[in-house]
Motif scaffolding. Structure first.
Motif, PDB file in Angstrom:
ATOM      1  N   GLY A   1       0.824  -1.200   0.000  1.00  0.00           N
ATOM      2  CA  GLY A   1       0.000   0.000   0.000  1.00  0.00           C
ATOM      3  C   GLY A   1       0.861   1.254   0.000  1.00  0.00           C
ATOM      4  O   GLY A   1       2.083   1.199   0.114  1.00  0.00           O
ATOM      5  N   GLY A   2       0.196   2.396  -0.156  1.00  0.00           N
ATOM      6  CA  GLY A   2       0.920   3.661  -0.159  1.00  0.00           C
ATOM      7  C   GLY A   2       0.090   4.785  -0.712  1.00  0.00           C
ATOM      8  O   GLY A   2      -1.132   4.658  -0.870  1.00  0.00           O
TER       9      GLY A   2
ATOM     10  N   MET B   1      -3.647  -3.052  -8.986  1.00  0.00           N
ATOM     11  CA  MET B   1      -4.628  -1.978  -9.068  1.00  0.00           C
ATOM     12  C   MET B   1      -4.125  -0.919 -10.038  1.00  0.00           C
ATOM     13  O   MET B   1      -3.084  -0.301  -9.799  1.00  0.00           O
ATOM     14  CB  MET B   1      -4.858  -1.364  -7.686  1.00  0.00           C
ATOM     15  N   ASN B   2      -4.837  -0.737 -11.116  1.00  0.00           N
ATOM     16  CA  ASN B   2      -4.490   0.256 -12.132  1.00  0.00           C
ATOM     17  C   ASN B   2      -5.573   1.323 -12.213  1.00  0.00           C
ATOM     18  O   ASN B   2      -6.694   1.129 -11.727  1.00  0.00           O
ATOM     19  CB  ASN B   2      -4.325  -0.422 -13.498  1.00  0.00           C
TER      20      ASN B   2
ATOM     21  N   THR C   1      -9.508   4.974  -2.169  1.00  0.00           N
ATOM     22  CA  THR C   1      -8.807   5.164  -0.907  1.00  0.00           C
ATOM     23  C   THR C   1      -9.486   4.374   0.201  1.00  0.00           C
ATOM     24  O   THR C   1     -10.687   4.509   0.428  1.00  0.00           O
ATOM     25  CB  THR C   1      -8.772   6.653  -0.536  1.00  0.00           C
ATOM     26  N   ALA C   2      -8.701   3.526   0.877  1.00  0.00           N
ATOM     27  CA  ALA C   2      -9.235   2.658   1.929  1.00  0.00           C
ATOM     28  C   ALA C   2      -8.092   1.826   2.507  1.00  0.00           C
ATOM     29  O   ALA C   2      -6.987   1.818   1.972  1.00  0.00           O
ATOM     30  CB  ALA C   2     -10.316   1.740   1.374  1.00  0.00           C
ATOM     31  N   VAL C   3      -8.407   1.128   3.577  1.00  0.00           N
ATOM     32  CA  VAL C   3      -7.517   0.076   4.069  1.00  0.00           C
ATOM     33  C   VAL C   3      -7.930  -1.215   3.367  1.00  0.00           C
ATOM     34  O   VAL C   3      -9.108  -1.590   3.402  1.00  0.00           O
ATOM     35  CB  VAL C   3      -7.616  -0.090   5.594  1.00  0.00           C
ATOM     36  N   TYR C   4      -6.976  -1.867   2.742  1.00  0.00           N
ATOM     37  CA  TYR C   4      -7.241  -3.086   1.984  1.00  0.00           C
ATOM     38  C   TYR C   4      -6.814  -4.289   2.811  1.00  0.00           C
ATOM     39  O   TYR C   4      -5.673  -4.364   3.291  1.00  0.00           O
ATOM     40  CB  TYR C   4      -6.491  -3.049   0.655  1.00  0.00           C
TER      41      TYR C   4
ATOM     42  N   THR D   1      -3.581  -2.935   4.681  1.00  0.00           N
ATOM     43  CA  THR D   1      -2.578  -1.985   4.224  1.00  0.00           C
ATOM     44  C   THR D   1      -3.303  -0.772   3.647  1.00  0.00           C
ATOM     45  O   THR D   1      -4.295  -0.917   2.926  1.00  0.00           O
ATOM     46  CB  THR D   1      -1.633  -2.629   3.189  1.00  0.00           C
ATOM     47  N   GLN D   2      -2.819   0.414   3.987  1.00  0.00           N
ATOM     48  CA  GLN D   2      -3.498   1.639   3.596  1.00  0.00           C
ATOM     49  C   GLN D   2      -3.165   1.992   2.147  1.00  0.00           C
ATOM     50  O   GLN D   2      -2.000   2.025   1.746  1.00  0.00           O
ATOM     51  CB  GLN D   2      -3.070   2.798   4.500  1.00  0.00           C
ATOM     52  N   VAL D   3      -4.194   2.297   1.388  1.00  0.00           N
ATOM     53  CA  VAL D   3      -4.051   2.818   0.029  1.00  0.00           C
ATOM     54  C   VAL D   3      -4.707   4.193  -0.006  1.00  0.00           C
ATOM     55  O   VAL D   3      -5.890   4.324   0.343  1.00  0.00           O
ATOM     56  CB  VAL D   3      -4.703   1.882  -1.002  1.00  0.00           C
ATOM     57  N   THR D   4      -3.944   5.191  -0.397  1.00  0.00           N
ATOM     58  CA  THR D   4      -4.463   6.544  -0.499  1.00  0.00           C
ATOM     59  C   THR D   4      -4.222   7.064  -1.911  1.00  0.00           C
ATOM     60  O   THR D   4      -3.084   7.053  -2.391  1.00  0.00           O
ATOM     61  CB  THR D   4      -3.778   7.482   0.514  1.00  0.00           C
ATOM     62  N   VAL D   5      -5.298   7.500  -2.548  1.00  0.00           N
ATOM     63  CA  VAL D   5      -5.216   8.000  -3.914  1.00  0.00           C
ATOM     64  C   VAL D   5      -5.557   9.483  -3.889  1.00  0.00           C
ATOM     65  O   VAL D   5      -6.663   9.865  -3.509  1.00  0.00           O
ATOM     66  CB  VAL D   5      -6.164   7.242  -4.849  1.00  0.00           C
ATOM     67  N   SER D   6      -4.604  10.301  -4.297  1.00  0.00           N
ATOM     68  CA  SER D   6      -4.822  11.745  -4.297  1.00  0.00           C
ATOM     69  C   SER D   6      -5.340  12.210  -5.653  1.00  0.00           C
ATOM     70  O   SER D   6      -4.999  11.634  -6.694  1.00  0.00           O
ATOM     71  CB  SER D   6      -3.529  12.475  -3.954  1.00  0.00           C
TER      72      SER D   6
END
Length: 124
Positions: free
Chosen positions: A9-10, A83-84, A91-94, A118-123
């Motif tokens: 994640g990131g 994930m593309n 954005t969420a914890v996966y 794992t945290q995924v953050t999409v700006s």
């Protein structure tokens, strides 16, 4: 002790890609369905994708279909989520999860073992 540990994640910009991994220890899950779920703040955990024990059958939530791909490597006891074309609403914890047996499921109740996420953050 059975453990599922997610990684990958990131923070990524919209339109970008991430690859999540989930490695199991304590037992093998080569005969079990595996899935990915996500949980955004203030929302319930929702289904993302699942694969059967051989990886030949997959299910996806409509919101990720065509953008995400689930796969597995039973020799490594690992499941992946590519994930593309990520969007801010991704954005969420996966969390990855292992089912009780080979049957695919899209409900949280279909899965017995869970990772911490794992945290995924999409700006935008």
């Amino acid at each position: 002790q059975v453990q599922l540990v997610e990684s990958g994640g990131g923070l990524v910009q919209a339109g970008g890609s991430l690859r999540l991994s989930c490695t199991a220890s304590g037992r093998t899950f080569s005969s079990n369905a595996m899935g990915w779920f996500r949980q955004a703040p203030g929302k319930e955990r929702e289904f993302v994708a699942a694969t059967n024990w051989r990886g030949g059958m997959t299910y996806y939530a409509d919101s990720v279909k065509g953008r995400f791909t689930i796969s597995r490597d039973n020799a490594k006891n690992t499941v992946y989520l590519q994930m593309n074309s990520l969007k801010p609403e991704d954005t969420a914890v996966y969390h990855c999860a292992a089912g009780a047996d080979y049957r695919l499921g899209y409900d949280v109740r279909d899965y017995v073992y869970w990772g911490q996420g794992t945290q995924v953050t999409v700006s935008s």
